[in-house]
Write an enzyme that holds these catalytic residues in place. Structure first.
Site, PDB file in Angstrom:
ATOM      1  N   ALA A  18       0.814  -1.216   0.000  1.00 15.54           N
ATOM      2  CA  ALA A  18       0.000   0.000   0.000  1.00 15.54           C
ATOM      3  C   ALA A  18       0.845   1.261   0.000  1.00 15.54           C
ATOM      4  O   ALA A  18       0.421   2.312   0.474  1.00 15.54           O
ATOM      5  CB  ALA A  18      -0.927  -0.004   1.213  1.00 15.54           C
ATOM      6  N   VAL A  21       3.262   3.173  -4.998  1.00 14.12           N
ATOM      7  CA  VAL A  21       2.890   2.449  -6.218  1.00 14.12           C
ATOM      8  C   VAL A  21       1.571   1.710  -6.029  1.00 14.12           C
ATOM      9  O   VAL A  21       0.652   1.816  -6.838  1.00 14.12           O
ATOM     10  CB  VAL A  21       4.000   1.466  -6.642  1.00 14.12           C
ATOM     11  CG1 VAL A  21       3.550   0.615  -7.829  1.00 14.12           C
ATOM     12  CG2 VAL A  21       5.269   2.228  -7.013  1.00 14.12           C
ATOM     13  N   ASP A  42      -1.032  -4.827   3.345  1.00 17.42           N
ATOM     14  CA  ASP A  42       0.334  -4.342   3.566  1.00 17.42           C
ATOM     15  C   ASP A  42       0.749  -4.754   4.968  1.00 17.42           C
ATOM     16  O   ASP A  42      -0.098  -4.838   5.879  1.00 17.42           O
ATOM     17  CB  ASP A  42       0.393  -2.820   3.418  1.00 17.42           C
ATOM     18  CG  ASP A  42       1.816  -2.297   3.291  1.00 17.42           C
ATOM     19  OD1 ASP A  42       2.219  -1.946   2.166  1.00 17.42           O
ATOM     20  OD2 ASP A  42       2.530  -2.238   4.313  1.00 17.42           O
ATOM     21  N   ARG A  94      18.018  -1.804 -11.519  1.00 12.70           N
ATOM     22  CA  ARG A  94      16.964  -2.733 -11.119  1.00 12.70           C
ATOM     23  C   ARG A  94      17.545  -4.091 -10.720  1.00 12.70           C
ATOM     24  O   ARG A  94      17.025  -4.766  -9.838  1.00 12.70           O
ATOM     25  CB  ARG A  94      15.946  -2.882 -12.257  1.00 12.70           C
ATOM     26  CG  ARG A  94      15.129  -1.611 -12.491  1.00 12.70           C
ATOM     27  CD  ARG A  94      14.092  -1.804 -13.575  1.00 12.70           C
ATOM     28  NE  ARG A  94      13.243  -0.629 -13.701  1.00 12.70           N
ATOM     29  CZ  ARG A  94      13.459   0.366 -14.537  1.00 12.70           C
ATOM     30  NH1 ARG A  94      14.520   0.339 -15.316  1.00 12.70           N
ATOM     31  NH2 ARG A  94      12.634   1.385 -14.597  1.00 12.70           N
ATOM     32  N   ASN A 101      14.834  -7.811  -2.759  1.00 11.92           N
ATOM     33  CA  ASN A 101      13.432  -8.104  -3.044  1.00 11.92           C
ATOM     34  C   ASN A 101      13.069  -9.592  -3.062  1.00 11.92           C
ATOM     35  O   ASN A 101      11.895  -9.939  -2.971  1.00 11.92           O
ATOM     36  CB  ASN A 101      13.029  -7.485  -4.391  1.00 11.92           C
ATOM     37  CG  ASN A 101      12.584  -6.048  -4.243  1.00 11.92           C
ATOM     38  OD1 ASN A 101      12.236  -5.609  -3.156  1.00 11.92           O
ATOM     39  ND2 ASN A 101      12.594  -5.300  -5.332  1.00 11.92           N
ATOM     40  N   VAL A 124       4.841  -6.330 -10.172  1.00  9.40           N
ATOM     41  CA  VAL A 124       5.143  -4.940 -10.507  1.00  9.40           C
ATOM     42  C   VAL A 124       6.519  -4.542  -9.998  1.00  9.40           C
ATOM     43  O   VAL A 124       7.219  -3.747 -10.610  1.00  9.40           O
ATOM     44  CB  VAL A 124       4.066  -3.997  -9.926  1.00  9.40           C
ATOM     45  CG1 VAL A 124       4.395  -2.535 -10.224  1.00  9.40           C
ATOM     46  CG2 VAL A 124       2.690  -4.350 -10.482  1.00  9.40           C
ATOM     47  N   ALA A 125       6.927  -5.121  -8.864  1.00  8.78           N
ATOM     48  CA  ALA A 125       8.224  -4.794  -8.266  1.00  8.78           C
ATOM     49  C   ALA A 125       9.368  -5.183  -9.205  1.00  8.78           C
ATOM     50  O   ALA A 125       9.236  -6.059 -10.058  1.00  8.78           O
ATOM     51  CB  ALA A 125       8.370  -5.509  -6.927  1.00  8.78           C
ATOM     52  N   ASP A 154       7.498   1.138 -20.947  1.00  9.26           N
ATOM     53  CA  ASP A 154       8.603   1.551 -21.816  1.00  9.26           C
ATOM     54  C   ASP A 154       8.125   1.706 -23.262  1.00  9.26           C
ATOM     55  O   ASP A 154       8.540   2.626 -23.974  1.00  9.26           O
ATOM     56  CB  ASP A 154       9.732   0.520 -21.753  1.00  9.26           C
ATOM     57  CG  ASP A 154      10.253   0.327 -20.349  1.00  9.26           C
ATOM     58  OD1 ASP A 154      10.850   1.263 -19.808  1.00  9.26           O
ATOM     59  OD2 ASP A 154      10.031  -0.760 -19.781  1.00  9.26           O
ATOM     60  N   ARG A 157       6.289   4.897 -23.555  1.00  5.37           N
ATOM     61  CA  ARG A 157       7.240   6.012 -23.607  1.00  5.37           C
ATOM     62  C   ARG A 157       7.879   6.119 -24.990  1.00  5.37           C
ATOM     63  O   ARG A 157       8.086   7.230 -25.503  1.00  5.37           O
ATOM     64  CB  ARG A 157       8.316   5.815 -22.540  1.00  5.37           C
ATOM     65  CG  ARG A 157       7.812   6.005 -21.121  1.00  5.37           C
ATOM     66  CD  ARG A 157       8.821   5.516 -20.099  1.00  5.37           C
ATOM     67  NE  ARG A 157       8.384   5.809 -18.730  1.00  5.37           N
ATOM     68  CZ  ARG A 157       8.830   5.192 -17.658  1.00  5.37           C
ATOM     69  NH1 ARG A 157       9.750   4.232 -17.775  1.00  5.37           N
ATOM     70  NH2 ARG A 157       8.375   5.520 -16.452  1.00  5.37           N
ATOM     71  N   HIS A 181      12.983  -4.747 -18.734  1.00  5.77           N
ATOM     72  CA  HIS A 181      12.474  -3.452 -18.282  1.00  5.77           C
ATOM     73  C   HIS A 181      13.601  -2.813 -17.492  1.00  5.77           C
ATOM     74  O   HIS A 181      13.738  -3.018 -16.288  1.00  5.77           O
ATOM     75  CB  HIS A 181      11.235  -3.640 -17.409  1.00  5.77           C
ATOM     76  CG  HIS A 181      10.801  -2.386 -16.699  1.00  5.77           C
ATOM     77  ND1 HIS A 181      10.482  -1.228 -17.365  1.00  5.77           N
ATOM     78  CD2 HIS A 181      10.637  -2.104 -15.378  1.00  5.77           C
ATOM     79  CE1 HIS A 181      10.136  -0.300 -16.503  1.00  5.77           C
ATOM     80  NE2 HIS A 181      10.228  -0.814 -15.275  1.00  5.77           N
TER      81      HIS A 181
END
Length: 313
Positions: A18, A21, A42, A94, A101, A124-125, A154, A157, A181
């Protein structure tokens, strides 16, 4: 795939995380009434409750209901979006996020068990390709039901940049960024078109440095992170669009992270996305340089995932 539906009536979506993002994604999905019910979870229960109360104040313009969900409830959602993860620091790649992560992802997935067998799990992370690979191994779901947001943003964009050069609608630019990504992403110039005409044949495009233009697209997220600490609105729009593709079985062709047998790695390529998840992978025509760049990205992803697997043995 044994289950099928043109639309998920009474569909439920869970967002794990939460923070900036996760809350932006929740708001985007709420505004578009993507699902019937939205669950937010969360580890920081106080913040989670606050976000839910705030979102409920905005729900009067939507048909979606919002509430806090337990991990077990979230595991039974039709779409499960995982945003929980360490925030990318200014200047941090990343790939450097992997060590921070991986444990978070494992703990989240363990808490969701048992996961609904027909659920679509969306990562998404970052780094999204590697985490998608990990989630495919740990979730127990078929690979076609475990996806990452990949290079969708991307690609948007990239199209916006070309729109500015050509002064046309972004919807008229058919071009993709594939592979990774991040720093190793590949803008596919060779098969990009506008109005059925090759992008590279336009005089405005002939006059630009394509490699430099691709770098600008790849670096935009870092610029945002340097200025405000995190990206949120663009990825929120992306997730809401992906969720609509799933709930409405739109079968839109969108570049997302999934396992690509051709390259033996989780990479981002255009796929047909619907209620059952990934129905088909569409590999755009690429020249030798672009293929070599994708193969290098695939190799790096495989090596990173192998390190992770060795670490867990």
């Amino acid at each position: 795939m044994s289950f099928n539906a043109s639309k998920r009536d009474g569909s439920r979506m869970a967002i794990i995380g939460a923070g900036s993002v996760g809350s932006a994604i929740a708001f985007a999905c709420l505004m578009r009434s993507v699902v019937s019910e939205l669950l937010i979870n969360d580890f920081n229960e106080k913040v989670c409750q606050g976000q839910v109360l705030d979102l409920q104040d905005a729900a009067f313009v939507s048909s979606t209901k919002v509430r806090v969900g337990t991990p077990k409830e979230c595991g039974q959602a039709d779409i499960i979006v995982i945003t929980a993860g360490a925030r990318q620091r200014p200047g941090e790649t990343r790939d450097e996020l992997v060590q921070r992560n991986e444990d978070i992802l494992r703990n989240v997935l363990d808490g969701l068990q048992p996961i609904k067998s027909t659920a679509i799990l969306m990562l998404v992370a970052n780094p999204v390709n590697i985490l998608t690979c990990m989630a495919q191994k740990f979730s127990g779901l078929p690979p076609s039901q475990v996806i990452g947001t990949g290079t969708y943003l991307d690609s948007v964009r990239f199209r916006v940049a070309m729109r500015e050069h050509l002064q046309v609608s972004g919807a008229s630019v058919h071009a993709y960024v594939v592979g990774d990504h991040g720093d190793k992403q590949v803008a596919v110039w060779s098969s990009a078109t506008v109005g059925g005409k090759p992008l590279l044949s336009y005089e405005e495009i002939k006059s630009i440095d394509c490699d430099e233009e691709a770098k600008k697209v790849a670096r935009k997220a870092y610029s945002i992170i340097d200025l405000k600490g995190a990206t949120s609105f663009g990825i929120a729009a992306v997730v809401s669009d992906l969720a609509l593709c799933i709930t409405l079985n739109k079968l839109s062709v969108i570049p997302i992270s999934t396992y690509c047998e051709r390259f033996d790695a989780c990479l981002s390529f255009p796929v047909s996305l619907g209620t059952n998840g990934v129905e088909r992978i569409v590999y755009p025509e690429m020249n030798e340089k672009e293929i070599a760049m994708v193969e290098a990205s695939a190799k790096a992803t495989r090596e990173q995932c192998a390190k992770y697997n060795d670490h867990r043995k």
